[in-house]
Design a protein around this motif. Structure first.
Motif, PDB file in Angstrom:
ATOM      1  N   MET A  56       0.986  -1.229  -0.119  1.00 12.69           N
ATOM      2  CA  MET A  56      -0.152   0.074  -0.038  1.00 12.69           C
ATOM      3  C   MET A  56       1.053   1.185  -0.266  1.00 12.69           C
ATOM      4  O   MET A  56       1.773   1.350   0.623  1.00 12.69           O
ATOM      5  N   ILE A  57       0.460   2.335  -0.834  1.00 11.04           N
ATOM      6  CA  ILE A  57       1.334   3.539  -0.866  1.00 11.04           C
ATOM      7  C   ILE A  57       0.500   4.610  -0.343  1.00 11.04           C
ATOM      8  O   ILE A  57      -1.007   4.647  -0.577  1.00 11.04           O
ATOM      9  N   GLN A  58       1.040   5.601   0.394  1.00 10.05           N
ATOM     10  CA  GLN A  58       0.503   6.702   0.982  1.00 10.05           C
ATOM     11  C   GLN A  58       0.689   7.764   0.390  1.00 10.05           C
ATOM     12  O   GLN A  58       1.910   8.077   0.210  1.00 10.05           O
ATOM     13  N   LYS A  59      -0.305   8.760   0.053  1.00  9.77           N
ATOM     14  CA  LYS A  59      -0.012   9.960  -0.473  1.00  9.77           C
ATOM     15  C   LYS A  59      -0.737  10.969  -0.040  1.00  9.77           C
ATOM     16  O   LYS A  59      -1.860  10.855   0.621  1.00  9.77           O
ATOM     17  N   ALA A  60      -0.195  12.276   0.198  1.00  8.08           N
ATOM     18  CA  ALA A  60      -0.900  13.364   0.846  1.00  8.08           C
ATOM     19  C   ALA A  60      -0.640  14.525  -0.269  1.00  8.08           C
ATOM     20  O   ALA A  60       0.272  14.633  -0.595  1.00  8.08           O
ATOM     21  N   VAL A  61      -1.817  15.223  -0.466  1.00  6.74           N
ATOM     22  CA  VAL A  61      -1.671  16.518  -1.285  1.00  6.74           C
ATOM     23  C   VAL A  61      -2.437  17.656  -0.472  1.00  6.74           C
ATOM     24  O   VAL A  61      -3.317  17.587   0.235  1.00  6.74           O
ATOM     25  N   ARG A  62      -2.139  18.960  -1.056  1.00  9.12           N
ATOM     26  CA  ARG A  62      -2.508  20.209  -0.576  1.00  9.12           C
ATOM     27  C   ARG A  62      -3.329  20.818  -1.966  1.00  9.12           C
ATOM     28  O   ARG A  62      -2.688  20.832  -2.813  1.00  9.12           O
ATOM     29  N   MET A  63      -4.525  21.207  -1.708  1.00 11.53           N
ATOM     30  CA  MET A  63      -5.153  22.099  -2.744  1.00 11.53           C
ATOM     31  C   MET A  63      -5.830  23.059  -2.156  1.00 11.53           C
ATOM     32  O   MET A  63      -5.798  23.206  -0.760  1.00 11.53           O
ATOM     33  N   GLN A  64      -6.525  24.057  -2.876  1.00  8.86           N
ATOM     34  CA  GLN A  64      -7.290  25.205  -2.173  1.00  8.86           C
ATOM     35  C   GLN A  64      -8.450  25.422  -2.760  1.00  8.86           C
ATOM     36  O   GLN A  64      -8.563  25.425  -4.241  1.00  8.86           O
TER      37      GLN A  64
ATOM     38  N   ALA B  26      -7.672   3.019  -5.740  1.00 18.14           N
ATOM     39  CA  ALA B  26      -7.796   3.901  -4.404  1.00 18.14           C
ATOM     40  C   ALA B  26      -8.612   2.875  -3.341  1.00 18.14           C
ATOM     41  O   ALA B  26      -9.353   2.172  -3.642  1.00 18.14           O
ATOM     42  N   ILE B  27      -7.450   2.651  -2.146  1.00 22.58           N
ATOM     43  CA  ILE B  27      -8.293   1.811  -1.115  1.00 22.58           C
ATOM     44  C   ILE B  27      -8.789   2.756  -0.222  1.00 22.58           C
ATOM     45  O   ILE B  27      -9.905   2.434   0.182  1.00 22.58           O
ATOM     46  N   SER B  28      -8.269   4.021  -0.089  1.00 19.08           N
ATOM     47  CA  SER B  28      -9.141   4.978   0.919  1.00 19.08           C
ATOM     48  C   SER B  28      -8.705   6.407   0.295  1.00 19.08           C
ATOM     49  O   SER B  28      -7.651   6.431  -0.382  1.00 19.08           O
ATOM     50  N   TYR B  29      -9.584   7.301   0.510  1.00 19.76           N
ATOM     51  CA  TYR B  29      -9.408   8.892   0.188  1.00 19.76           C
ATOM     52  C   TYR B  29     -10.179   9.478   1.092  1.00 19.76           C
ATOM     53  O   TYR B  29     -11.198   9.525   1.142  1.00 19.76           O
TER      54      TYR B  29
ATOM     55  N   PHE C 215      -5.712  12.722   1.615  1.00 16.68           N
ATOM     56  CA  PHE C 215      -4.870  11.597   1.996  1.00 16.68           C
ATOM     57  C   PHE C 215      -5.405  10.391   1.530  1.00 16.68           C
ATOM     58  O   PHE C 215      -6.687  10.060   1.424  1.00 16.68           O
ATOM     59  N   LEU C 216      -4.529   9.882   0.759  1.00 15.05           N
ATOM     60  CA  LEU C 216      -4.755   8.850  -0.316  1.00 15.05           C
ATOM     61  C   LEU C 216      -4.129   7.285   0.167  1.00 15.05           C
ATOM     62  O   LEU C 216      -2.932   7.698   0.555  1.00 15.05           O
ATOM     63  N   GLU C 217      -4.727   6.339   0.073  1.00 15.51           N
ATOM     64  CA  GLU C 217      -4.045   5.032  -0.010  1.00 15.51           C
ATOM     65  C   GLU C 217      -4.321   4.355  -1.056  1.00 15.51           C
ATOM     66  O   GLU C 217      -5.275   4.031  -1.561  1.00 15.51           O
ATOM     67  N   ILE C 218      -3.370   3.856  -1.833  1.00 19.30           N
ATOM     68  CA  ILE C 218      -3.486   3.617  -3.299  1.00 19.30           C
ATOM     69  C   ILE C 218      -2.571   2.091  -3.427  1.00 19.30           C
ATOM     70  O   ILE C 218      -1.781   1.839  -2.601  1.00 19.30           O
ATOM     71  N   GLU C 219      -2.982   1.189  -4.300  1.00 19.78           N
ATOM     72  CA  GLU C 219      -2.338   0.048  -4.655  1.00 19.78           C
ATOM     73  C   GLU C 219      -0.912   0.169  -5.402  1.00 19.78           C
ATOM     74  O   GLU C 219      -0.117  -0.628  -5.106  1.00 19.78           O
ATOM     75  N   ASP C 220      -1.108   1.214  -6.595  1.00 19.30           N
ATOM     76  CA  ASP C 220      -0.040   1.223  -7.110  1.00 19.30           C
ATOM     77  C   ASP C 220       0.169   2.441  -7.877  1.00 19.30           C
ATOM     78  O   ASP C 220      -1.094   3.013  -8.526  1.00 19.30           O
ATOM     79  N   GLU C 221       1.118   3.072  -7.826  1.00 19.86           N
ATOM     80  CA  GLU C 221       1.548   4.555  -8.308  1.00 19.86           C
ATOM     81  C   GLU C 221       1.257   4.667  -9.925  1.00 19.86           C
ATOM     82  O   GLU C 221       0.543   5.642 -10.175  1.00 19.86           O
ATOM     83  N   GLU C 222       1.786   3.744 -10.695  1.00 22.98           N
ATOM     84  CA  GLU C 222       1.418   3.993 -12.058  1.00 22.98           C
ATOM     85  C   GLU C 222      -0.061   3.798 -12.446  1.00 22.98           C
ATOM     86  O   GLU C 222      -0.556   4.519 -13.389  1.00 22.98           O
ATOM     87  N   ARG C 223      -0.758   2.633 -11.750  1.00 24.75           N
ATOM     88  CA  ARG C 223      -2.212   2.730 -12.190  1.00 24.75           C
ATOM     89  C   ARG C 223      -2.813   3.694 -11.648  1.00 24.75           C
ATOM     90  O   ARG C 223      -3.797   4.293 -12.190  1.00 24.75           O
ATOM     91  N   TRP C 224      -2.470   4.332 -10.558  1.00 21.58           N
ATOM     92  CA  TRP C 224      -3.184   5.524  -9.975  1.00 21.58           C
ATOM     93  C   TRP C 224      -3.004   6.870 -10.988  1.00 21.58           C
ATOM     94  O   TRP C 224      -3.832   7.643 -11.080  1.00 21.58           O
ATOM     95  N   SER C 225      -1.893   6.714 -11.469  1.00 24.55           N
ATOM     96  CA  SER C 225      -1.490   7.949 -12.440  1.00 24.55           C
ATOM     97  C   SER C 225      -2.535   8.119 -13.686  1.00 24.55           C
ATOM     98  O   SER C 225      -2.690   9.265 -14.372  1.00 24.55           O
ATOM     99  N   GLU C 226      -3.043   6.891 -13.987  1.00 27.33           N
ATOM    100  CA  GLU C 226      -3.946   6.949 -15.012  1.00 27.33           C
ATOM    101  C   GLU C 226      -5.424   7.480 -14.793  1.00 27.33           C
ATOM    102  O   GLU C 226      -6.003   7.981 -15.757  1.00 27.33           O
ATOM    103  N   THR C 227      -5.401   7.710 -13.719  1.00 22.90           N
ATOM    104  CA  THR C 227      -6.729   8.541 -13.124  1.00 22.90           C
ATOM    105  C   THR C 227      -7.046   9.789 -14.235  1.00 22.90           C
ATOM    106  O   THR C 227      -8.081  10.232 -14.539  1.00 22.90           O
ATOM    107  N   ALA C 228      -5.775  10.454 -14.403  1.00 22.64           N
ATOM    108  CA  ALA C 228      -6.001  11.855 -14.824  1.00 22.64           C
ATOM    109  C   ALA C 228      -6.488  11.825 -16.206  1.00 22.64           C
ATOM    110  O   ALA C 228      -6.787  12.806 -16.646  1.00 22.64           O
TER     111      ALA C 228
END
Length: 103
Positions: A1-9, A38-41, A55-68
């Motif tokens: 599991m990969i954890q990611k965090a981002v800031r937006m406004q 996405a496991i959790s968001y 805050f996201l928990e994802i399975e795979d960075e490459e697969r996640w990048s395809e969401t865009a």
């Protein structure tokens, strides 16, 4: 599991609308997130600054990048562009955050 965090406004005065749109998140958007690992968001709001912290928990960075590039995600970006800071393609202006502590 990969954890990611981002800031937006979000723009001032749009907290309730941002909440409403996420409370009514389209089923096809939810499914796309799950399909792309996405496991959790979670998204948190600082009401004093209008900053959002995702805050996201994802399975795979490459697969996640395809969401865009999915049609539903681009439709969502267009839908949200009037209430938050965005890039020219309507993607949210987002800054990756660095984890400094975990218990």
């Amino acid at each position: 599991m990969i954890q990611k965090a981002v800031r937006m406004q979000i723009y001032p005065g749009y907290a309730a609308e941002y909440q409403k749109r996420h409370d009514e998140l389209w089923p096809e958007m939810q499914q796309m997130l799950k399909d792309h690992g996405a496991i959790s968001y979670r998204i948190f709001l600082d009401p004093e600054t209008n900053y959002l912290f995702g805050f996201l928990e994802i399975e795979d960075e490459e697969r996640w990048s395809e969401t865009a590039t999915t049609a539903i995600n681009q439709k969502w970006w267009d839908f949200m562009a009037d209430i938050m800071e965005t890039n020219p393609d309507n993607s949210p202006v987002a800054q990756d955050l660095v984890k400094v502590f975990e218990l």
